[in-house]
Design an enzyme around this catalytic site. Structure first.
Site, PDB file in Angstrom:
ATOM      1  N   SER A 116       0.963  -1.229   0.147  1.00 33.12           N
ATOM      2  CA  SER A 116       0.169  -0.085   0.021  1.00 33.12           C
ATOM      3  C   SER A 116       1.016   1.200   0.011  1.00 33.12           C
ATOM      4  O   SER A 116       2.234   1.286   0.340  1.00 33.12           O
ATOM      5  CB  SER A 116      -0.941  -0.178   1.186  1.00 33.12           C
ATOM      6  OG  SER A 116      -1.724  -1.225   1.268  1.00 33.12           O
ATOM      7  N   HIS A 121       1.578  14.895  -4.931  1.00 31.83           N
ATOM      8  CA  HIS A 121       2.302  15.848  -5.658  1.00 31.83           C
ATOM      9  C   HIS A 121       1.465  17.251  -6.023  1.00 31.83           C
ATOM     10  O   HIS A 121       0.248  17.186  -5.901  1.00 31.83           O
ATOM     11  CB  HIS A 121       2.233  15.232  -7.137  1.00 31.83           C
ATOM     12  CG  HIS A 121       2.896  13.797  -7.151  1.00 31.83           C
ATOM     13  ND1 HIS A 121       4.213  13.490  -7.132  1.00 31.83           N
ATOM     14  CD2 HIS A 121       2.249  12.628  -7.180  1.00 31.83           C
ATOM     15  CE1 HIS A 121       4.236  12.283  -6.946  1.00 31.83           C
ATOM     16  NE2 HIS A 121       3.217  11.620  -7.258  1.00 31.83           N
ATOM     17  N   CYS A 144      -4.156  -2.216   0.708  1.00 30.60           N
ATOM     18  CA  CYS A 144      -4.345  -3.417   0.380  1.00 30.60           C
ATOM     19  C   CYS A 144      -4.642  -4.177   1.639  1.00 30.60           C
ATOM     20  O   CYS A 144      -3.733  -4.133   2.512  1.00 30.60           O
ATOM     21  CB  CYS A 144      -3.311  -4.209  -0.201  1.00 30.60           C
ATOM     22  SG  CYS A 144      -3.725  -5.913  -0.807  1.00 30.60           S
TER      23      CYS A 144
END
Length: 268
Positions: A116, A121, A144
């Site tokens: 995971s 950004h 996950c």
């Protein structure tokens, strides 16, 4: 007294292989006709990699994840990135919940998870002619297993100056129970909006586009209130003529509507 929504419970055969991904863009709009570079430098400094790392670290704590690795970078001339790899906390299961209820609000980079990750950004940009500057932050929280990124929504929205928020949530793959039956989602969800606090929903105009059978959920939000003073950089409304105020307000509203509806809009 309202009843708490029931969670889906079943005994698994092995590891929970469901991948849950929350991706969203946060936009901050500003007018800085003669001070665009100063605004870009200001917003870039406000969201440097160090601060983004702190935000993502708090997200990891909210969703009950261990941070395994962090990579971060400030760019020239502007922008920053952070990535984290994360894993589920071994003792966190009792307090983890995917129920359709808001997660916590904040009190006032790149990290890695085991299978995971968290990433952010930033993209400061401006237009030299119309004076509009837009700061965009792209954030992805992919998990996950049992942990879900949805509980971090309120914290993330309140961690940025968010005029517009566009969110996508998708559950991929399947996990098997003891009988061998496949499960393509392990929690109930009707809308991303159910994970937002009431005061957040009251502040924004919101639209949903959901594809339930594909486990795809989409929500976009635009701030309802518009106070021109909040959109001016190193400038005050009192410094402007009424004609100038009207022109700037139209430019700002048009910018917000174009981002919200994802299409160019003729001058109005």
């Amino acid at each position: 007294m309202s009843k708490k929504p029931k969670q889906i419970k079943f005994k698994l055969e092995g590891f929970n292989n469901l991948t849950k991904t929350l991706s969203f863009n946060i936009y901050d709009i500003c007018y800085a006709k003669t001070e665009q570079q100063a605004y870009i430098e200001y917003i870039d400094d406000a969201y440097r990699a160090e601060r983004l790392t702190e935000i993502l670290s708090n997200v990891a704590e909210i969703i009950g994840a261990n941070i395994l690795n962090i990579a971060r970078q400030d760019y020239e001339p502007q922008g920053a990135s952070v990535t984290m790899l994360i894993s589920e906390e071994s003792l966190a299961f009792e307090r983890l919940s995917n129920a359709q209820a808001p997660g916590p609000l904040p009190d006032a980079i790149v990290a890695h998870l085991d299978k995971s990750h968290l990433t952010v950004h930033t993209y400061p940009e401006s237009h030299p002619d119309n004076g509009i500057s837009t700061f965009r932050a792209d954030i992805d929280v992919s998990t996950c297993g049992r942990i879900s990124p949805l509980k971090a929504l309120n914290y993330l929205i309140h961690s940025f100056d968010s005029d517009i928020v566009i969110m996508d949530y998708r559950v991929r793959g399947f996990t098997r129970d003891k009988t061998g039956r496949k499960h393509y989602i392990d929690h109930k969800i009707n809308s991303i909006q159910n994970y937002l606090a009431k005061d957040t929903k009251a502040r924004y105009q919101m639209i949903d586009v959901n594809v339930y059978q594909e486990k795809i959920f989409h929500t976009k939000m635009m701030l309802k209130a518009f106070d021109l003073d909040n959109y001016l950089f190193e400038l005050q409304v009192s410094d402007l003529s009424s004609l100038k105020r009207d022109k700037i307000e139209k430019r700002l509203r048009r910018e917000m509507m174009e981002i919200f509806y994802a299409q160019n809009i003729p001058n109005f």
